[in-house]
Design an enzyme around this catalytic site. Structure first.
Site, PDB file in Angstrom:
ATOM      1  N   CYS A 178     -16.675   2.499 -20.248  1.00 24.06           N
ATOM      2  CA  CYS A 178     -18.008   2.319 -19.654  1.00 24.06           C
ATOM      3  C   CYS A 178     -18.746   1.121 -20.232  1.00 24.06           C
ATOM      4  CB  CYS A 178     -18.836   3.597 -19.825  1.00 24.06           C
ATOM      5  SG  CYS A 178     -18.052   5.030 -19.054  1.00 24.06           S
ATOM      6  N   CYS A 216     -17.984  -1.803 -18.199  1.00 23.51           N
ATOM      7  CA  CYS A 216     -18.033  -1.588 -16.749  1.00 23.51           C
ATOM      8  C   CYS A 216     -19.251  -2.268 -16.123  1.00 23.51           C
ATOM      9  CB  CYS A 216     -18.060  -0.091 -16.461  1.00 23.51           C
ATOM     10  SG  CYS A 216     -18.137   0.235 -14.692  1.00 23.51           S
ATOM     11  N   GLU A 220       0.839  -1.210   0.000  1.00 20.21           N
ATOM     12  CA  GLU A 220       0.000   0.000   0.000  1.00 20.21           C
ATOM     13  C   GLU A 220       0.869   1.254   0.000  1.00 20.21           C
ATOM     14  OE1 GLU A 220      -3.323   0.589  -0.135  1.00 20.21           O
ATOM     15  OE2 GLU A 220      -3.565  -1.523  -0.614  1.00 20.21           O
ATOM     16  N   CYS A 238     -24.456   4.006 -12.941  1.00 18.78           N
ATOM     17  CA  CYS A 238     -23.488   5.113 -12.904  1.00 18.78           C
ATOM     18  C   CYS A 238     -24.094   6.417 -13.416  1.00 18.78           C
ATOM     19  CB  CYS A 238     -22.256   4.737 -13.736  1.00 18.78           C
ATOM     20  SG  CYS A 238     -21.003   6.039 -13.731  1.00 18.78           S
TER      21      CYS A 238
HETATM   22 FE1  SF4 Z   1     -17.921   4.451 -16.797  1.00 18.26          FE
HETATM   23 FE2  SF4 Z   1     -19.142   4.895 -14.512  1.00 18.26          FE
HETATM   24 FE3  SF4 Z   1     -18.056   2.559 -14.968  1.00 18.26          FE
HETATM   25 FE4  SF4 Z   1     -16.502   4.628 -14.554  1.00 18.26          FE
HETATM   26  S1  SF4 Z   1     -17.893   3.718 -13.085  1.00 18.26           S
HETATM   27  S2  SF4 Z   1     -16.250   3.122 -16.172  1.00 18.26           S
HETATM   28  S3  SF4 Z   1     -17.683   6.239 -15.503  1.00 18.26           S
HETATM   29  S4  SF4 Z   1     -19.737   3.458 -16.086  1.00 18.26           S
END
Ligand code: SF4
Length: 349
Positions: A206, A209, A44, A215
């Protein structure tokens, strides 16, 4: 828009991050798959301002040399700084050493088992303490390192200016609200992994993701506007001259820098504020000008000039010690903590 997620979405977020980490997160880094606080703490601290790829070699070498925290505590600060040389942000190395000593002397060689206890140790801030407590002791406590700040501020479309401590405190509260009831260690690793591999600073992926449906930053169209941080560092510029003095046998004159300030405790060539100061020491010598170095530190850019003089054969060269310091043979240099630009200069000159 409410700043945090509703309870069902909070559950969903935690479960999704945990499941994604299990399938797609990082599992083979050398500081993973352990609950040894010494190993987790060391990683860390090294990772605070340094990329994983750079840390790997340092981490292995530190552990090979000092397998337990008590071994590190028994080392001298000079040895630790020498081993750290090149990783930068040397206050981390000094705190590392002070922390190892505190664990050895005040805690019988065992790290405290709570985030609150860990935070009392030198160099361990709130997020690092929480990471160690979550990974090693399963404590349900939030981290908020740079990667996690980015992920959470995007997911929540949190537009508080993180240059202000009030906004940062608010984000800490949100990070705590989002904690799942279980699997906090995997969730913590999942957030770190998401920030490092998917939700990157400039080009968040995204489409790949797992938390994309939740999000808000992505839904609003431009997630890269989060996190918001307005304070700009005012960068300064400094200029100094190094004097490279070399004896016929190849020894270099090095001086240790003061215990505080930039490169505290490291060894460098004798340094001067101007060229005249460096030349004044050896007015009769022929000084060779080496290529200048431009080194960027957090608060300023440092331009370093180097003048090199080969001292003459014979007693005059052997006794010359015009500015104090230690004569160090080239083969001994590895035992001295040199800042990275000097190491490179010596290797290349
Ligand atoms: Fe995109 Fe939101 Fe995922 Fe980040 S957290 S990659 S901004 S969808």
């Amino acid at each position: 828009m409410p700043e945090t997620l509703n309870p069902a979405s909070i559950d969903d977020f935690g479960r999704t991050v945990v499941a994604w980490q299990r399938r797609h997160g990082r599992h083979t880094l050398p500081w993973q798959n352990t609950r040894d606080p010494y190993r987790v703490w060391l990683s860390e601290v090294m990772l605070q301002q340094t990329q994983v790829a750079t840390v790997l070699g340092y981490y292995e070498r530190f552990l090979a040399r000092w397998p337990r925290v008590t071994d590190l505590a028994a080392a001298s600060l000079d040895e630790v700084l020498a081993q750290w040389a090149g990783l930068g942000y040397y206050s981390r190395a000094r705190n590392l050493h002070a922390c190892a000593r505190a664990v050895a002397e005040l805690h019988g060689g065992a790290f405290p088992a709570t985030a609150a206890g860990l935070q009392t140790l030198p160099g361990i801030g709130r997020s690092t303490a929480a990471a160690i407590a979550a990974f090693c002791f399963g404590e349900r406590v939030a981290i908020l390192d740079g990667n996690v700040k980015r992920v959470l501020s995007r997911v929540l479309a949190f537009d508080g200016d993180l240059a202000s401590s009030a906004a940062e405190k608010k984000l800490w509260n949100h990070a705590t609200e989002l904690l799942p009831e279980q699997d906090v260690d995997r969730y913590t690793q999942g957030l770190m992994d998401l920030g490092a591999t998917v939700c990157t600073a400039r080009s968040p992926d995204c489409l790949l993701c797992p938390v994309q449906p939740l999000c808000r930053g992505q839904q609003a169209g431009d997630p890269t506007r989060y996190p918001v941080k307005t304070r700009k560092l005012k960068r300064g510029r400094r200029e100094n001259w190094w004097l490279w003095l070399e004896r016929p046998g190849g020894q270099l004159l090095l001086r240790q820098r003061p215990a505080t300030g930039v490169w505290a405790g490291l060894w460098t060539l004798p340094m001067f504020d101007d060229e005249a100061g460096a030349r004044a020491l050896l007015p009769a010598a022929r000084l060779e000008t080496l290529p200048r170095i431009e080194h960027a530190l957090t608060h300023f850019d440092w331009v370093l000039h180097t003048l090199r003089a080969q001292l003459p054969e014979g007693p005059e060269g052997l006794t010359a010690q015009p500015v104090g310091g230690s004569w160090v043979a080239r083969e001994e240099l590895a035992r001295y903590a040199l800042p990275a630009p000097l190491k490179k200069l010596i290797e290349e000159s």
